[in-house]
Design a protein around this motif. Sequence first.
Motif, PDB file in Angstrom:
ATOM      1  N   ASP A 111      83.096   4.527 -57.891  1.00 56.83           N
ATOM      2  CA  ASP A 111      83.639   4.490 -59.252  1.00 56.83           C
ATOM      3  C   ASP A 111      84.882   5.374 -59.243  1.00 56.83           C
ATOM      4  O   ASP A 111      84.779   6.592 -59.236  1.00 56.83           O
ATOM      5  CB  ASP A 111      82.606   5.004 -60.254  1.00 56.83           C
ATOM      6  CG  ASP A 111      83.109   4.950 -61.683  1.00 56.83           C
ATOM      7  OD1 ASP A 111      84.125   4.279 -61.936  1.00 56.83           O
ATOM      8  OD2 ASP A 111      82.484   5.583 -62.557  1.00 56.83           O
ATOM      9  N   GLY A 112      86.064   4.734 -59.238  1.00 53.84           N
ATOM     10  CA  GLY A 112      87.283   5.515 -59.054  1.00 53.84           C
ATOM     11  C   GLY A 112      87.331   6.026 -57.627  1.00 53.84           C
ATOM     12  O   GLY A 112      87.225   5.246 -56.677  1.00 53.84           O
ATOM     13  N   TYR A 113      87.445   7.337 -57.478  1.00 56.10           N
ATOM     14  CA  TYR A 113      87.480   7.921 -56.136  1.00 56.10           C
ATOM     15  C   TYR A 113      86.140   8.543 -55.740  1.00 56.10           C
ATOM     16  O   TYR A 113      86.017   9.107 -54.657  1.00 56.10           O
ATOM     17  CB  TYR A 113      88.570   8.988 -56.054  1.00 56.10           C
ATOM     18  CG  TYR A 113      89.959   8.422 -56.212  1.00 56.10           C
ATOM     19  CD1 TYR A 113      90.571   7.724 -55.176  1.00 56.10           C
ATOM     20  CD2 TYR A 113      90.649   8.552 -57.418  1.00 56.10           C
ATOM     21  CE1 TYR A 113      91.835   7.184 -55.322  1.00 56.10           C
ATOM     22  CE2 TYR A 113      91.927   8.019 -57.570  1.00 56.10           C
ATOM     23  CZ  TYR A 113      92.508   7.339 -56.518  1.00 56.10           C
ATOM     24  OH  TYR A 113      93.758   6.800 -56.675  1.00 56.10           O
ATOM     25  N   ARG A 114      85.158   8.444 -56.626  1.00 52.35           N
ATOM     26  CA  ARG A 114      83.870   9.083 -56.372  1.00 52.35           C
ATOM     27  C   ARG A 114      82.768   8.053 -56.250  1.00 52.35           C
ATOM     28  O   ARG A 114      82.784   7.023 -56.922  1.00 52.35           O
ATOM     29  CB  ARG A 114      83.519  10.034 -57.525  1.00 52.35           C
ATOM     30  CG  ARG A 114      84.535  11.132 -57.771  1.00 52.35           C
ATOM     31  CD  ARG A 114      84.450  12.213 -56.740  1.00 52.35           C
ATOM     32  NE  ARG A 114      83.154  12.869 -56.721  1.00 52.35           N
ATOM     33  CZ  ARG A 114      82.858  13.896 -55.931  1.00 52.35           C
ATOM     34  NH1 ARG A 114      83.771  14.372 -55.100  1.00 52.35           N
ATOM     35  NH2 ARG A 114      81.669  14.431 -55.963  1.00 52.35           N
ATOM     36  N   ALA A 115      81.817   8.328 -55.395  1.00 57.16           N
ATOM     37  CA  ALA A 115      80.644   7.466 -55.279  1.00 57.16           C
ATOM     38  C   ALA A 115      79.636   7.841 -56.351  1.00 57.16           C
ATOM     39  O   ALA A 115      79.519   9.012 -56.743  1.00 57.16           O
ATOM     40  CB  ALA A 115      80.016   7.614 -53.904  1.00 57.16           C
ATOM     41  N   GLN A 116      78.936   6.846 -56.829  1.00 55.22           N
ATOM     42  CA  GLN A 116      77.870   7.037 -57.799  1.00 55.22           C
ATOM     43  C   GLN A 116      76.559   6.567 -57.188  1.00 55.22           C
ATOM     44  O   GLN A 116      76.538   5.674 -56.331  1.00 55.22           O
ATOM     45  CB  GLN A 116      78.163   6.242 -59.072  1.00 55.22           C
ATOM     46  CG  GLN A 116      79.460   6.623 -59.761  1.00 55.22           C
ATOM     47  CD  GLN A 116      79.443   8.027 -60.299  1.00 55.22           C
ATOM     48  OE1 GLN A 116      78.419   8.517 -60.771  1.00 55.22           O
ATOM     49  NE2 GLN A 116      80.588   8.706 -60.234  1.00 55.22           N
ATOM     50  N   VAL A 117      75.461   7.151 -57.649  1.00 56.86           N
ATOM     51  CA  VAL A 117      74.130   6.800 -57.166  1.00 56.86           C
ATOM     52  C   VAL A 117      73.223   6.576 -58.360  1.00 56.86           C
ATOM     53  O   VAL A 117      73.186   7.399 -59.278  1.00 56.86           O
ATOM     54  CB  VAL A 117      73.543   7.913 -56.270  1.00 56.86           C
ATOM     55  CG1 VAL A 117      72.101   7.584 -55.876  1.00 56.86           C
ATOM     56  CG2 VAL A 117      74.402   8.126 -55.036  1.00 56.86           C
ATOM     57  N   THR A 118      72.512   5.459 -58.361  1.00 61.22           N
ATOM     58  CA  THR A 118      71.535   5.211 -59.412  1.00 61.22           C
ATOM     59  C   THR A 118      70.307   4.563 -58.803  1.00 61.22           C
ATOM     60  O   THR A 118      70.396   3.854 -57.791  1.00 61.22           O
ATOM     61  CB  THR A 118      72.119   4.303 -60.520  1.00 61.22           C
ATOM     62  OG1 THR A 118      71.244   4.292 -61.641  1.00 61.22           O
ATOM     63  CG2 THR A 118      72.331   2.878 -60.031  1.00 61.22           C
ATOM     64  N   ALA A 119      69.149   4.830 -59.396  1.00 66.64           N
ATOM     65  CA  ALA A 119      67.902   4.232 -58.919  1.00 66.64           C
ATOM     66  C   ALA A 119      67.684   2.903 -59.628  1.00 66.64           C
ATOM     67  O   ALA A 119      67.786   2.822 -60.856  1.00 66.64           O
ATOM     68  CB  ALA A 119      66.732   5.169 -59.176  1.00 66.64           C
ATOM     69  N   LEU A 120      67.402   1.866 -58.866  1.00 65.73           N
ATOM     70  CA  LEU A 120      67.115   0.550 -59.414  1.00 65.73           C
ATOM     71  C   LEU A 120      65.605   0.313 -59.445  1.00 65.73           C
ATOM     72  O   LEU A 120      64.856   0.875 -58.636  1.00 65.73           O
ATOM     73  CB  LEU A 120      67.759  -0.547 -58.555  1.00 65.73           C
ATOM     74  CG  LEU A 120      69.286  -0.529 -58.435  1.00 65.73           C
ATOM     75  CD1 LEU A 120      69.739  -1.735 -57.610  1.00 65.73           C
ATOM     76  CD2 LEU A 120      69.955  -0.533 -59.801  1.00 65.73           C
ATOM     77  N   SER A 121      65.177  -0.533 -60.374  1.00 61.59           N
ATOM     78  CA  SER A 121      63.772  -0.935 -60.418  1.00 61.59           C
ATOM     79  C   SER A 121      63.443  -1.752 -59.175  1.00 61.59           C
ATOM     80  O   SER A 121      64.330  -2.210 -58.446  1.00 61.59           O
ATOM     81  CB  SER A 121      63.509  -1.766 -61.669  1.00 61.59           C
ATOM     82  OG  SER A 121      64.170  -3.024 -61.568  1.00 61.59           O
ATOM     83  N   GLU A 122      62.163  -1.966 -58.935  1.00 68.49           N
ATOM     84  CA  GLU A 122      61.735  -2.751 -57.774  1.00 68.49           C
ATOM     85  C   GLU A 122      62.328  -4.163 -57.799  1.00 68.49           C
ATOM     86  O   GLU A 122      62.915  -4.602 -56.791  1.00 68.49           O
ATOM     87  CB  GLU A 122      60.209  -2.797 -57.705  1.00 68.49           C
ATOM     88  CG  GLU A 122      59.668  -3.546 -56.503  1.00 68.49           C
ATOM     89  CD  GLU A 122      59.992  -2.874 -55.179  1.00 68.49           C
ATOM     90  OE1 GLU A 122      60.106  -3.601 -54.168  1.00 68.49           O
ATOM     91  OE2 GLU A 122      60.143  -1.643 -55.142  1.00 68.49           O
TER      92      GLU A 122
END
Length: 200
Positions: free
Chosen positions: A133-144
Amino acid sequence: HHRDLGGLHLARAEPPQRGDIAQWGAGLPAFIGAAAQLAEERYLADVARLDWAVHVAEQSGDRGAAPAGVERLADTEPAQLRLHLAPGTALVSSTHPVATIWHAHRSDAPDRFGPVRAAFAKGHGEHALVWRDGYRAQVTALSEPDGRFTQAVIDGQALDHALDRAGADFAFEPWLLAALQQGWLVAVEADSHSDSRNLE
């Protein structure tokens, strides 16, 4: 301190093969997974995989201004469509709460590891989606179900197969909305023979 220990032993066991020290990190997850001194903390290998995916995402190329071909979702059979995610987008699936751990290490909250303890107590694993996202990485947890669908997309499966792999609990519309809003999706590609405009 565990990462420092892993890095020290990795440097001795597997010297960098390239001039860019950042590329050396690709071997760290496998090393941690095999390291006897870290045998009781197996989650560290998956956290290292997530850290590496974040690094790759932040080094990846820029995505386009707007996703291409999204309108094909309305006029083309799913069997003829493939979704393409932004460069560097990755899914790290683990039997451990890797996304929760990753965020805890970057939080300033007083009890930032509370969610990690709770997740371990419940025995929850996570599908950690990484994107730039832009110059930074993002991390999110997804459902199964979202994790199964996203992995199928990353594997290059046609939309109908990805939907089958996701299962009956998967809802495509919320996933698509998030993919468009967050910039995961860069293109919807239709097989050329399915494009009626090519036959005109």
